[in-house]
Design a protein around this motif. Structure first.
Motif, mmCIF file in Angstrom:
data_model
loop_
_atom_site.group_PDB
_atom_site.id
_atom_site.type_symbol
_atom_site.label_atom_id
_atom_site.label_comp_id
_atom_site.label_asym_id
_atom_site.label_seq_id
_atom_site.Cartn_x
_atom_site.Cartn_y
_atom_site.Cartn_z
ATOM 1 N N LYS A 1 -4.699 -1.223 7.037
ATOM 2 C CA LYS A 1 -3.997 -0.022 7.507
ATOM 3 C C LYS A 1 -2.596 -0.378 8.000
ATOM 4 O O LYS A 1 -1.607 0.233 7.586
ATOM 5 N N GLY B 1 -12.185 2.805 1.660
ATOM 6 C CA GLY B 1 -12.056 1.986 2.861
ATOM 7 C C GLY B 1 -13.181 0.987 3.045
ATOM 8 O O GLY B 1 -13.126 0.128 3.917
ATOM 9 N N THR C 1 -9.478 -2.462 -0.223
ATOM 10 C CA THR C 1 -8.222 -2.220 0.490
ATOM 11 C C THR C 1 -7.218 -3.342 0.220
ATOM 12 O O THR C 1 -6.021 -3.108 0.195
ATOM 13 N N VAL D 1 -7.447 5.351 3.952
ATOM 14 C CA VAL D 1 -8.273 4.169 4.191
ATOM 15 C C VAL D 1 -8.995 4.288 5.530
ATOM 16 O O VAL D 1 -10.191 4.014 5.628
ATOM 17 N N ASN E 1 -12.963 4.561 5.903
ATOM 18 C CA ASN E 1 -13.653 3.451 6.560
ATOM 19 C C ASN E 1 -14.757 3.928 7.499
ATOM 20 O O ASN E 1 -15.816 3.314 7.595
#
Lengths: 320, 350
Positions: free
Chosen positions: B69, B176, B186, B248, B252
């Motif tokens: 991220k 994610g 990712t 993402v 996640n």
């Protein structure tokens, strides 16, 4: 130059009109004005809490000034000051943290406005700064979680703990209550304890880290200070190839709908309810305070403990 | 596995350090290497990597996955900072992207692909808004992006109606949590974005444009550079990167949590860029440095988790490491230290 007398005339008429209306409405009781500063909308629990307060105020015809602090104490202090400026009858708020309220509470006291705390406590040197607190007993919640876990595991457990936001009342008190319950069970010990800030994302990230430690295999139980962190941790446990609810017994606090769904799916074992629907009880209290009646210093909210055996029956009743 | 992977990592780090000996990137890389060395020696299990469920599993993998991220944010932030600006709104844009994704998919019943496109499109619009304020209306970047930083989270709340919206769709969850060739998806996303950005800025004149605008906007305008357009595009790109990071983040945890998604991550992103050697005053920028900066921050977070450092005091060791990195990077301090050392040598020789 004829505009001045005309203006004067309009002033006089409006003053007369005002006097007439106030005389007309003098008979009806003044609407109670309440300022409420909410922490934010950080979880389903909080949203249900807000909804319950707003709905009850509307039902009773109370003029509710509602302010959302978005998790920031500075915003709450600003909101409280604006309530003073607006001259509300009673101020109620859920403090985001325990400390740092003394100055603003003194300002409120100086303005002669009674304060009712909702759901979380504050630490102040002068107990007269607020009238009463209505809310859950976080220590009791932590204790119930610990006692349930002791029964479930027969008093033997290696526990990982997901702590709430550091410094917040629920995090401090739930930990305290849980540890009190553990003190009676020497076979239960906490081996990992980290903050997941009451959020799913951090609950997951911290659990991922717990599970990578060399002694991760020993962990048999998880205590999360709220359901959201437990729901995040459940994902981490599944991704590690373990079975949440079986390989690791999970107990959390709050009782949000997502937790009941997880219990029905067999991934969560128990949630200690922390009832957000305090609207009716809160406004009973506020109306008494506004009328100058005596109220107890602490009012507890009705709450239960639900484990996986009751989850399916209870799930349809969950609105939040 | 547990021996091979760390070995590969150390060889790569050593090679990187040798290769970047004379570059700005050397110092953050050295800091990362030192932090990893500390963990190799003192944090049991930190380097343990195994194959579980058909993919790699371990703390190092978590660092890559959770660090993605900030790496994505840092890509956009690097270009914005290189133009002499800053974007404080990327965390809020993450929340908006996650909110749109979940609301379109769950609430409106759109297909996952369409929901992703909608989320990214709105992120680009958010970035364009920032660009408009900064490049066209000439509002100070810190103020201009502060507007969306504050308002953006409110917009996200409006979209989700203040609720946490959960989803279980395999495509959305893959973003994610998925694995490609044993490594987190990712990572692929970050590498593709990094490669695209590097090619666009280093194989075309765009990178030079960005640096020129950051160095001296007026001068670059008079040399005929489209200075305003370059600035505008930097913010649009940052918005897009923030949108990806938001997807993402939501994926996640399989839900859009508008209140917490990306909260304070803009600060991590700025920090990553600065650690990476790009000056806040604009001008030259270092994409690789920013990526290393982001990895350093995530490694630090993971170290504190693994070492069971209590959350109450966790910010302190974090601050100390960051301070050390910044001091390492300061040419002035290094010069002084060198002079001190040199002086002693000279005296010893005399």
């Amino acid at each position: 130059m004829h505009s001045i007398p005309r203006r004067l005339l309009s002033l006089v008429t409006s003053a007369l009109a005002l006097a007439a209306t106030s005389a007309l409405f003098a008979q009806t009781p003044k609407k109670l004005v309440v300022g409420f500063s909410q922490i934010g909308a950080e979880s389903g629990w909080r949203t249900a809490n807000t909804d319950s307060i707003k709905a009850e105020a509307a039902k009773r015809g109370i003029d509710l000034k509602f302010a959302d602090a978005q998790q920031k104490q500075e915003n709450q202090i600003k909101a409280l000051r604006s309530f003073i400026a607006q001259g509300v009858d009673v101020i109620a708020f859920s403090p985001v943290v325990e400390t740092g309220w003394e100055p603003v509470l003194r300002e409120i006291k100086a303005a002669g406005i009674p304060v009712v705390l909702s759901d979380r406590a504050v630490k102040v040197s002068d107990p007269s700064l607020f009238v009463t607190i209505i809310g859950s007993d976080f220590v009791e919640e932590g204790r119930r979680a610990g006692e349930w876990l002791a029964r479930k595991t027969g008093g033997k457990a290696v526990i990982a703990e997901l702590v709430g936001t550091p410094g917040s009342a629920p995090a401090i008190d739930r930990k305290k209550g849980f540890e009190e319950a553990l003190a009676k069970n020497p076979g239960m010990k906490i081996v990992k304890s980290q903050s997941g800030n009451f959020t799913r994302a951090e609950g997951k990230q911290v659990m991922e880290a717990f599970l990578k430690a060399p002694d991760a295999k020993d962990i048999t139980a998880l205590f999360a200070h709220n359901d959201d962190m437990a729901l995040g941790a459940i994902q981490a446990i599944e991704e590690a190839g373990l079975k949440p609810g079986k390989d690791i017994v999970i107990v959390s606090i709050d009782g949000v709908k997502g937790a009941f769904e997880a219990m029905v799916a067999g991934k969560l074992n128990c949630t200690v309810e922390c009832n957000p629907q305090i609207g009716p009880q809160l406004f009973d209290l506020i109306e008494k305070v506004a009328a100058g009646q005596k109220v107890p210093a602490r009012v507890a909210v009705k709450e239960g403990v639900f484990d996986e055996t009751q989850a399916a029956a209870e799930l349809p009743h969950r609105t939040y | 596995m547990s021996v091979v992977l760390p070995l590969v990592l150390w060889i790569a780090l050593a090679a990187g350090l040798c290769f970047s000996r004379r570059s700005v990137v050397f110092w953050p890389l050295l800091a990362l290497a030192l932090l990893l060395l500390f963990n190799q020696l003192f944090t049991p299990g930190f380097f343990h990597v195994e194959i579980r469920g058909g993919h790699l599993y371990g703390t190092l993998i978590d660092i890559l996955n959770q660090g993605a991220k900030v790496m994505l944010l840092a890509l956009g932030m690097t270009l914005v900072i290189a133009t002499g600006g800053v974007d404080l709104s990327v965390g809020a844009i993450m929340a908006i992207a996650g909110a749109v994704l979940a609301q379109r998919f769950v609430g409106a019943g759109w297909s996952p692909g369409l929901a992703i496109v909608a989320a990214l499109a709105l992120s680009v619009v958010a970035g364009a808004w920032n660009g408009l304020l900064v490049a066209v209306l000439r509002i100070q970047p810190i103020v201009a992006t502060l507007i969306l930083m504050v308002a953006g989270r409110g917009i996200a709340q409006l979209i989700t109606d203040g609720q946490i919206i959960t989803f279980e769709n395999p495509t959305l969850v893959y973003l994610g949590n998925g694995f490609l060739l044993g490594l987190p998806f990712t990572l692929t996303l970050v590498l593709v974005m990094l490669a695209l950005t590097a090619v666009l800025t280093r194989r075309t004149a765009l990178g030079l444009f960005v640096e020129a605008v950051g160095d001296n906007e007026t001068a670059s305008h008079f040399t005929g550079l489209p200075a305003r357009q370059v600035k505008f595009l930097a913010y649009v790109f940052a918005g897009f990167c923030a949108g990806l990071a938001g997807l993402v983040a939501a994926s996640n945890i399989k839900c859009a949590d508008s209140n917490h998604a990306g909260l304070y991550l803009e600060l991590d992103a700025i920090l990553a860029v600065v650690i990476g050697g790009t000056a806040l005053t604009g001008g030259r920028f270092y994409l690789a440095g920013s990526m290393i900066g982001a990895l350093l921050i995530q490694t630090l977070t993971q170290t504190l988790y693994m070492r069971n450092v209590s959350a109450d005091i966790a910010p302190v060791p974090k601050a100390i490491v960051i301070l050390a990195v910044c001091l390492l990077q300061s040419p002035k301090l290094r010069e002084r230290l060198a002079r001190l050392g040199g002086g002693r040598k000279r005296r010893a020789g005399a």
